[in-house]
Design a protein around this motif. Structure first.
Motif, PDB file in Angstrom:
ATOM      1  N   GLN A  81      -8.207 -13.484  10.841  1.00  0.00           N
ATOM      2  CA  GLN A  81      -9.634 -13.631  10.547  1.00  0.00           C
ATOM      3  C   GLN A  81     -10.058 -12.821   9.326  1.00  0.00           C
ATOM      4  O   GLN A  81     -10.865 -13.282   8.517  1.00  0.00           O
ATOM      5  N   TYR A  82      -9.516 -11.611   9.183  1.00  0.00           N
ATOM      6  CA  TYR A  82      -9.940 -10.738   8.090  1.00  0.00           C
ATOM      7  C   TYR A  82      -9.080 -10.896   6.833  1.00  0.00           C
ATOM      8  O   TYR A  82      -9.566 -10.701   5.725  1.00  0.00           O
ATOM      9  N   TYR A  83      -7.804 -11.229   7.004  1.00  0.00           N
ATOM     10  CA  TYR A  83      -6.883 -11.232   5.864  1.00  0.00           C
ATOM     11  C   TYR A  83      -6.332 -12.610   5.525  1.00  0.00           C
ATOM     12  O   TYR A  83      -5.578 -12.750   4.567  1.00  0.00           O
ATOM     13  N   GLU A  84      -6.668 -13.610   6.314  1.00  0.00           N
ATOM     14  CA  GLU A  84      -6.197 -14.982   6.070  1.00  0.00           C
ATOM     15  C   GLU A  84      -4.679 -15.032   5.994  1.00  0.00           C
ATOM     16  O   GLU A  84      -4.091 -15.663   5.104  1.00  0.00           O
ATOM     17  N   GLY A  85      -4.022 -14.377   6.927  1.00  0.00           N
ATOM     18  CA  GLY A  85      -2.560 -14.368   6.949  1.00  0.00           C
ATOM     19  C   GLY A  85      -2.009 -12.962   6.834  1.00  0.00           C
ATOM     20  O   GLY A  85      -2.696 -11.970   7.063  1.00  0.00           O
ATOM     21  N   GLY A  86      -0.737 -12.879   6.476  1.00  0.00           N
ATOM     22  CA  GLY A  86      -0.074 -11.587   6.408  1.00  0.00           C
ATOM     23  C   GLY A  86       0.781 -11.340   7.637  1.00  0.00           C
ATOM     24  O   GLY A  86       1.046 -12.244   8.435  1.00  0.00           O
ATOM     25  N   ILE A  87       1.205 -10.107   7.789  1.00  0.00           N
ATOM     26  CA  ILE A  87       2.065  -9.705   8.913  1.00  0.00           C
ATOM     27  C   ILE A  87       1.446  -8.494   9.578  1.00  0.00           C
ATOM     28  O   ILE A  87       0.942  -7.591   8.898  1.00  0.00           O
ATOM     29  N   SER A  88       1.464  -8.467  10.886  1.00  0.00           N
ATOM     30  CA  SER A  88       0.942  -7.317  11.621  1.00  0.00           C
ATOM     31  C   SER A  88       1.913  -6.936  12.737  1.00  0.00           C
ATOM     32  O   SER A  88       2.661  -7.778  13.244  1.00  0.00           O
ATOM     33  N   SER A  89       1.886  -5.676  13.107  1.00  0.00           N
ATOM     34  CA  SER A  89       2.699  -5.174  14.212  1.00  0.00           C
ATOM     35  C   SER A  89       1.963  -4.017  14.871  1.00  0.00           C
ATOM     36  O   SER A  89       1.267  -3.253  14.195  1.00  0.00           O
ATOM     37  N   VAL A  90       2.128  -3.890  16.186  1.00  0.00           N
ATOM     38  CA  VAL A  90       1.537  -2.777  16.937  1.00  0.00           C
ATOM     39  C   VAL A  90       2.637  -2.140  17.781  1.00  0.00           C
ATOM     40  O   VAL A  90       3.388  -2.843  18.463  1.00  0.00           O
ATOM     41  N   TYR A  91       2.716  -0.822  17.719  1.00  0.00           N
ATOM     42  CA  TYR A  91       3.704  -0.083  18.507  1.00  0.00           C
ATOM     43  C   TYR A  91       2.990   1.005  19.307  1.00  0.00           C
ATOM     44  O   TYR A  91       2.041   1.616  18.821  1.00  0.00           O
ATOM     45  N   MET A  92       3.458   1.231  20.525  1.00  0.00           N
ATOM     46  CA  MET A  92       2.855   2.252  21.380  1.00  0.00           C
ATOM     47  C   MET A  92       3.936   3.082  22.052  1.00  0.00           C
ATOM     48  O   MET A  92       5.015   2.579  22.361  1.00  0.00           O
TER      49      MET A  92
END
Length: 238
Positions: A105-116
């Protein structure tokens, strides 16, 4: 050490890897501090099990292997890697799904990852990463940049719950670089980085993920405004 960190803050992000390598050879006794305090350009690897790309960082690294948030497996495989608890892994899966929507929604694509992972004070830490390549040859949709990237690192420390509240400490870093080479815009190159911190105590009635998401959204808005103002000042001085 302060001089080294000051130098790294002034190095363009695309040259930071080479600069950090040189500093590590000059200051080997400060290697742990440099590696923990200097943000490096984010690298990407493909998870062969899920077919999805994920971002590499110090927070999903164990020796020379990196854990994928999609399959929860290390690449390349190792026998004794560190993993989040079952409860935290469920939150990590949900966070990756939600953050992928936020990224689109904010970047119109790309790659994201979340680590905990668990923290020593009975809380936990989450790392939210976004890498957007906006160049013409990548996933830039407007075609204005010859080269361009936005890389964001958000690390949130979540304290233990007390009376239905929890303390959140968010540290965010953004690395921005852009280059134009076009008849209409001319030739222009700009890069830089910014880091900010935010502390809040919030109710956990809606869950940790909602609280972390709101903090990241607010922080990214502030960082974009700060970078916009800095870029305008630089352009006016040229």
């Amino acid at each position: 050490m302060e001089a080294a960190l000051g130098l790294m803050r002034r190095i363009p992000p695309k040259h930071s890897e080479a600069a950090l390598s040189a500093l590590l050879s000059l200051l080997p006794h400060h290697s742990s501090d440099l590696l923990s305090q200097v943000d490096q350009p984010l690298q990407v690897l493909c998870d062969v099990d899920s077919g999805k790309e994920f971002i590499l960082c110090e927070y999903n690294r164990d020796a020379d292997s990196y854990r994928s948030p999609w399959s929860n497996k290390y690449h390349p495989p190792i026998d004794d890697g560190l993993y989040p608890s079952l409860e935290l892994r469920k939150l990590e899966i949900e966070a990756n799904d939600v953050f992928a929507i936020y990224r689109d929604q904010y970047y119109e694509g790309g790659i994201s990852s979340v680590y905990m992972w668990e923290n020593e004070d009975e809380g936990f830490i989450g790392c939210f990463l976004i890498k957007k390549d906006g160049s013409k040859t990548a996933d830039g949709k407007r075609g204005c940049l010859q080269e361009g990237s936005w890389e964001a690192i958000h690390v949130i420390e979540v304290g233990p719950e007390e009376e239905e509240n929890a303390r959140y400490c968010l540290t965010s870093s953004v690395m921005l670089s852009l280059t134009t080479n076009d008849d209409s815009s001319g030739t222009f190159s700009l890069s830089g980085s910014i880091r900010r911190q935010m502390n809040m105590e919030l109710s956990v009635a809606e869950g940790h993920l909602c609280n972390m998401g709101r903090m990241i959204e607010e922080m990214e808005s502030k960082l974009r405004n700060s970078l916009d103002q800095a870029c305008i000042i630089i352009i006016l001085n040229i």
